[in-house]
Motif scaffolding. Structure first.
Motif, PDB file in Angstrom:
ATOM      1  N   ILE A 152      21.897   3.434  11.064  1.00  0.00           N
ATOM      2  CA  ILE A 152      21.120   2.291  10.726  1.00  0.00           C
ATOM      3  C   ILE A 152      20.912   2.348   9.304  1.00  0.00           C
ATOM      4  CG2 ILE A 152      18.602   1.526  10.956  1.00  0.00           C
ATOM      5  CD1 ILE A 152      19.823   3.736  13.597  1.00  0.00           C
ATOM      6  N   LEU A 153      21.149   1.119   8.690  1.00  0.00           N
ATOM      7  CA  LEU A 153      20.855   1.027   7.264  1.00  0.00           C
ATOM      8  C   LEU A 153      19.703   0.079   7.192  1.00  0.00           C
ATOM      9  CD1 LEU A 153      22.212   0.874   4.332  1.00  0.00           C
ATOM     10  CD2 LEU A 153      23.281  -1.446   4.754  1.00  0.00           C
ATOM     11  N   GLN A 154      18.659   0.515   6.559  1.00  0.00           N
ATOM     12  CA  GLN A 154      17.483  -0.590   6.028  1.00  0.00           C
ATOM     13  C   GLN A 154      17.610  -1.154   4.525  1.00  0.00           C
ATOM     14  OE1 GLN A 154      14.247   0.226   4.031  1.00  0.00           O
ATOM     15  NE2 GLN A 154      14.189  -2.023   4.242  1.00  0.00           N
ATOM     16  N   ILE A 155      17.664  -2.352   4.517  1.00  0.00           N
ATOM     17  CA  ILE A 155      17.656  -2.961   3.003  1.00  0.00           C
ATOM     18  C   ILE A 155      16.562  -4.035   3.222  1.00  0.00           C
ATOM     19  CG2 ILE A 155      19.884  -2.550   2.324  1.00  0.00           C
ATOM     20  CD1 ILE A 155      21.057  -5.151   3.452  1.00  0.00           C
ATOM     21  N   ASP A 156      16.267  -4.424   1.960  1.00  0.00           N
ATOM     22  CA  ASP A 156      15.289  -5.613   1.747  1.00  0.00           C
ATOM     23  C   ASP A 156      15.844  -6.989   1.751  1.00  0.00           C
ATOM     24  OD1 ASP A 156      13.060  -4.161   2.002  1.00  0.00           O
ATOM     25  OD2 ASP A 156      12.432  -4.051   0.001  1.00  0.00           O
ATOM     26  N   SER A 157      15.225  -7.938   1.920  1.00  0.00           N
ATOM     27  CA  SER A 157      15.905  -9.179   2.113  1.00  0.00           C
ATOM     28  C   SER A 157      15.832 -10.365   0.856  1.00  0.00           C
ATOM     29  CB  SER A 157      14.929 -10.022   3.253  1.00  0.00           C
ATOM     30  OG  SER A 157      13.747 -10.013   3.059  1.00  0.00           O
ATOM     31  N   ASP A 158      15.198  -9.559  -0.213  1.00  0.00           N
ATOM     32  CA  ASP A 158      15.193 -10.239  -1.331  1.00  0.00           C
ATOM     33  C   ASP A 158      16.280 -10.433  -2.550  1.00  0.00           C
ATOM     34  OD1 ASP A 158      14.470  -8.026  -2.255  1.00  0.00           O
ATOM     35  OD2 ASP A 158      12.339  -8.504  -3.179  1.00  0.00           O
ATOM     36  N   GLY A 159      17.388  -9.671  -2.309  1.00  0.00           N
ATOM     37  CA  GLY A 159      18.527  -9.653  -2.998  1.00  0.00           C
ATOM     38  C   GLY A 159      18.312  -8.287  -4.093  1.00  0.00           C
ATOM     39  N   GLN A 160      17.177  -7.516  -3.701  1.00  0.00           N
ATOM     40  CA  GLN A 160      17.311  -6.542  -4.845  1.00  0.00           C
ATOM     41  C   GLN A 160      18.193  -5.068  -4.514  1.00  0.00           C
ATOM     42  OE1 GLN A 160      12.323  -6.260  -4.844  1.00  0.00           O
ATOM     43  NE2 GLN A 160      13.205  -5.465  -6.775  1.00  0.00           N
ATOM     44  N   CYS A 161      18.694  -5.283  -3.260  1.00  0.00           N
ATOM     45  CA  CYS A 161      19.737  -4.237  -2.943  1.00  0.00           C
ATOM     46  C   CYS A 161      21.175  -4.830  -3.180  1.00  0.00           C
ATOM     47  CB  CYS A 161      19.466  -3.821  -1.519  1.00  0.00           C
ATOM     48  SG  CYS A 161      17.674  -3.189  -1.117  1.00  0.00           S
ATOM     49  N   ASP A 162      21.852  -4.209  -4.237  1.00  0.00           N
ATOM     50  CA  ASP A 162      22.980  -4.689  -4.423  1.00  0.00           C
ATOM     51  C   ASP A 162      23.946  -4.311  -3.554  1.00  0.00           C
ATOM     52  OD1 ASP A 162      25.762  -5.134  -5.682  1.00  0.00           O
ATOM     53  OD2 ASP A 162      25.052  -4.624  -7.560  1.00  0.00           O
ATOM     54  N   PRO A 163      24.844  -5.120  -2.850  1.00  0.00           N
ATOM     55  CA  PRO A 163      25.845  -4.641  -1.618  1.00  0.00           C
ATOM     56  C   PRO A 163      27.013  -3.880  -2.084  1.00  0.00           C
ATOM     57  CG  PRO A 163      25.816  -7.079  -1.851  1.00  0.00           C
ATOM     58  CD  PRO A 163      24.489  -6.477  -2.760  1.00  0.00           C
ATOM     59  N   GLY A 164      26.986  -4.018  -3.746  1.00  0.00           N
ATOM     60  CA  GLY A 164      28.179  -3.163  -4.162  1.00  0.00           C
ATOM     61  C   GLY A 164      28.113  -1.830  -3.999  1.00  0.00           C
ATOM     62  N   TYR A 165      27.047  -1.156  -3.685  1.00  0.00           N
ATOM     63  CA  TYR A 165      26.888   0.191  -3.640  1.00  0.00           C
ATOM     64  C   TYR A 165      27.153   0.714  -2.344  1.00  0.00           C
ATOM     65  CZ  TYR A 165      24.389   0.374  -7.997  1.00  0.00           C
ATOM     66  OH  TYR A 165      24.262   0.216  -9.481  1.00  0.00           O
ATOM     67  N   PHE A 166      27.160  -0.428  -1.340  1.00  0.00           N
ATOM     68  CA  PHE A 166      27.424   0.240   0.061  1.00  0.00           C
ATOM     69  C   PHE A 166      28.558   0.843   0.493  1.00  0.00           C
ATOM     70  CE2 PHE A 166      29.247  -0.487   4.242  1.00  0.00           C
ATOM     71  CZ  PHE A 166      28.224   0.269   5.182  1.00  0.00           C
ATOM     72  N   LYS A 167      29.718   0.692  -0.259  1.00  0.00           N
ATOM     73  CA  LYS A 167      31.150   1.322   0.110  1.00  0.00           C
ATOM     74  C   LYS A 167      30.727   2.940  -0.282  1.00  0.00           C
ATOM     75  CE  LYS A 167      35.682   0.670  -1.592  1.00  0.00           C
ATOM     76  NZ  LYS A 167      36.258   0.324  -0.342  1.00  0.00           N
ATOM     77  N   GLU A 168      29.987   3.325  -1.418  1.00  0.00           N
ATOM     78  CA  GLU A 168      29.607   4.711  -1.562  1.00  0.00           C
ATOM     79  C   GLU A 168      28.664   5.222  -0.445  1.00  0.00           C
ATOM     80  OE1 GLU A 168      28.357   5.067  -5.710  1.00  0.00           O
ATOM     81  OE2 GLU A 168      27.822   7.151  -5.332  1.00  0.00           O
ATOM     82  N   PHE A 169      27.754   4.580  -0.248  1.00  0.00           N
ATOM     83  CA  PHE A 169      26.866   4.966   1.028  1.00  0.00           C
ATOM     84  C   PHE A 169      27.549   5.433   2.124  1.00  0.00           C
ATOM     85  CE2 PHE A 169      22.326   4.253   0.215  1.00  0.00           C
ATOM     86  CZ  PHE A 169      22.035   3.552  -0.917  1.00  0.00           C
ATOM     87  N   TRP A 170      28.475   4.400   2.239  1.00  0.00           N
ATOM     88  CA  TRP A 170      29.449   4.466   3.845  1.00  0.00           C
ATOM     89  C   TRP A 170      30.269   5.824   3.432  1.00  0.00           C
ATOM     90  CZ3 TRP A 170      28.189   3.562   8.161  1.00  0.00           C
ATOM     91  CH2 TRP A 170      29.184   3.648   9.210  1.00  0.00           C
ATOM     92  N   ALA A 171      30.952   5.861   2.564  1.00  0.00           N
ATOM     93  CA  ALA A 171      31.889   6.880   2.195  1.00  0.00           C
ATOM     94  C   ALA A 171      31.276   8.456   2.253  1.00  0.00           C
ATOM     95  CB  ALA A 171      32.444   7.000   0.890  1.00  0.00           C
ATOM     96  N   LYS A 172      29.968   8.468   1.670  1.00  0.00           N
ATOM     97  CA  LYS A 172      29.044   9.783   1.750  1.00  0.00           C
ATOM     98  C   LYS A 172      28.440   9.954   2.987  1.00  0.00           C
ATOM     99  CE  LYS A 172      27.799  10.187  -3.124  1.00  0.00           C
ATOM    100  NZ  LYS A 172      26.922  10.048  -4.236  1.00  0.00           N
ATOM    101  N   SER A 173      28.244   8.985   4.022  1.00  0.00           N
ATOM    102  CA  SER A 173      27.953   9.157   5.177  1.00  0.00           C
ATOM    103  C   SER A 173      28.695   9.915   6.232  1.00  0.00           C
ATOM    104  CB  SER A 173      27.416   7.764   5.870  1.00  0.00           C
ATOM    105  OG  SER A 173      28.729   7.192   6.369  1.00  0.00           O
ATOM    106  N   GLN A 174      30.216   9.929   5.962  1.00  0.00           N
ATOM    107  CA  GLN A 174      30.805  10.885   6.573  1.00  0.00           C
ATOM    108  C   GLN A 174      30.713  12.038   6.817  1.00  0.00           C
ATOM    109  OE1 GLN A 174      32.618   8.557   8.414  1.00  0.00           O
ATOM    110  NE2 GLN A 174      31.591   7.093   7.067  1.00  0.00           N
ATOM    111  N   ALA A 175      30.076  12.747   5.768  1.00  0.00           N
ATOM    112  CA  ALA A 175      29.540  14.223   5.814  1.00  0.00           C
ATOM    113  C   ALA A 175      28.074  14.393   5.665  1.00  0.00           C
ATOM    114  CB  ALA A 175      30.404  14.928   4.615  1.00  0.00           C
ATOM    115  N   ALA A 176      26.913  13.331   6.326  1.00  0.00           N
ATOM    116  CA  ALA A 176      25.833  13.504   5.889  1.00  0.00           C
ATOM    117  C   ALA A 176      25.233  12.840   6.988  1.00  0.00           C
ATOM    118  CB  ALA A 176      25.501  12.692   4.624  1.00  0.00           C
TER     119      ALA A 176
END
Ligand SMILES: Nc1nc2c(ncn2[C@@H]2O[C@H](COP(=O)(O)OP(=O)(O)OP(=O)(O)O)[C@@H](O)[C@H]2O)c(=O)[nH]1
Ligand SMILES: [Mg+2]
Length: 248
Positions: A107-131
């Motif tokens: 489950i990914l939670q993000i806000d809906s006003d554009g404050q969360c830059d999707p450019g970081y998602f790749k890093e979140f996803w990569a880190k999730s493999q061991a977290a």
């Protein structure tokens, strides 16, 4: 057919491993661009995803936009429409909907006003493999000193009560493994208002959870106007302290 689902129907409609929970209130100026930006990013990843868009009683044209997007992308977007209950309870409804689905793993939670830059998602996803939890840390912010101070006070209060560093306890950019989120939700009463801080508090105090963090540049809202005022922030601070002190 365009419908606004009830949570049980939304759970049944979830078929992908990644559920993205977005609370949405009066974001007609933002929501189409925000979703387009996020969908373009997610489609470049190999993971299957679905948005749970929780329309929190918006008074502007948000719901019309959501219905249009839902009609265009019925397999990627699920809309839950409900009366206003605030950011925390709207997130909670989205979380409960996601954890009840057998297909959802993250489950990914993000806000809906554009404050969360999707450019970081790749890093979140990569880190999730061991977290189990990958949380953003707002190291740079474009949304002003008042917001930064509010977050600092939130961090100090939660850290003192929990006697452990809560890092950025209210961050609205967080990726959680379903099994750990489901366990934490059982310990947070649904009647709480400030669900994200309470969840961070429980998760941080649960032994054995593997944590990763992603430093993020938190943008200013991409359109629309701020609907939060000082008395409201003060009330949230009081709610947060009362709620955290009730958690075991
Ligand atoms: N203000 C507000 N936001 C809500 C509510 N329910 C859901 N939200 C959503 O929660 C997110 C956070 O609200 P924001 O108004 O952006 O709060 P903020 O980020 O502290 O403030 P600004 O972005 O500076 O306006 C947004 O995506 C809203 O659409 C609500 O009742 N009030
Ligand atoms: Mg915002």
């Amino acid at each position: 057919m365009i419908i606004s689902l009830h949570p049980a129907e939304a759970t049944a409609a979830l078929t992908q491993p990644l559920a993205i929970v977005m609370p949405i209130y009066n974001e007609a100026a933002n929501i189409e661009a925000v979703l387009a930006e996020w969908i373009a990013t997610l489609e470049a990843e190999t993971v299957g995803f679905q948005f749970i868009l929780v329309n929190d009683g918006s008074k502007d044209d948000t719901l019309t936009s959501l219905r249009r997007i839902e009609a265009e992308r019925p397999h990627q977007v699920i809309v839950i429409d409900k009366p206003n209950s605030g950011h925390g309870r709207s997130c909670r409804l989205g979380y409960d909907t996601a954890v009840d689905s057998s297909s959802v793993e993250w489950i990914l939670q993000i806000d809906s006003d554009g404050q969360c830059d999707p450019g970081y998602f790749k890093e979140f996803w990569a880190k999730s493999q061991a977290a189990d939890c990958v949380f953003g840390v707002r190291t740079q912010r474009d949304d002003g000193v008042a917001r930064m101070l509010t977050s600092k006070i939130c961090k100090i209060g939660a850290t003192l009560l929990g006697r452990t560093d809560m890092v950025d306890p209210n961050v609205p950019y967080r990726l959680m493994r379903k099994s750990v989120l489901a366990g934490a939700l059982k310990r947070v009463p649904t009647a709480f208002n400030i669900h994200n801080v309470a969840l961070t508090y429980i998760l941080k105090k649960t032994p054995g959870i593997r944590w990763e963090y992603v430093p993020i540049h938190f943008r200013d809202r991409q359109g629309g106007s701020n609907s939060i005022n000082l008395p409201q922030v003060a009330q949230w601070g009081i709610d947060m302290l009362l709620e955290l002190s009730r958690l075991r």
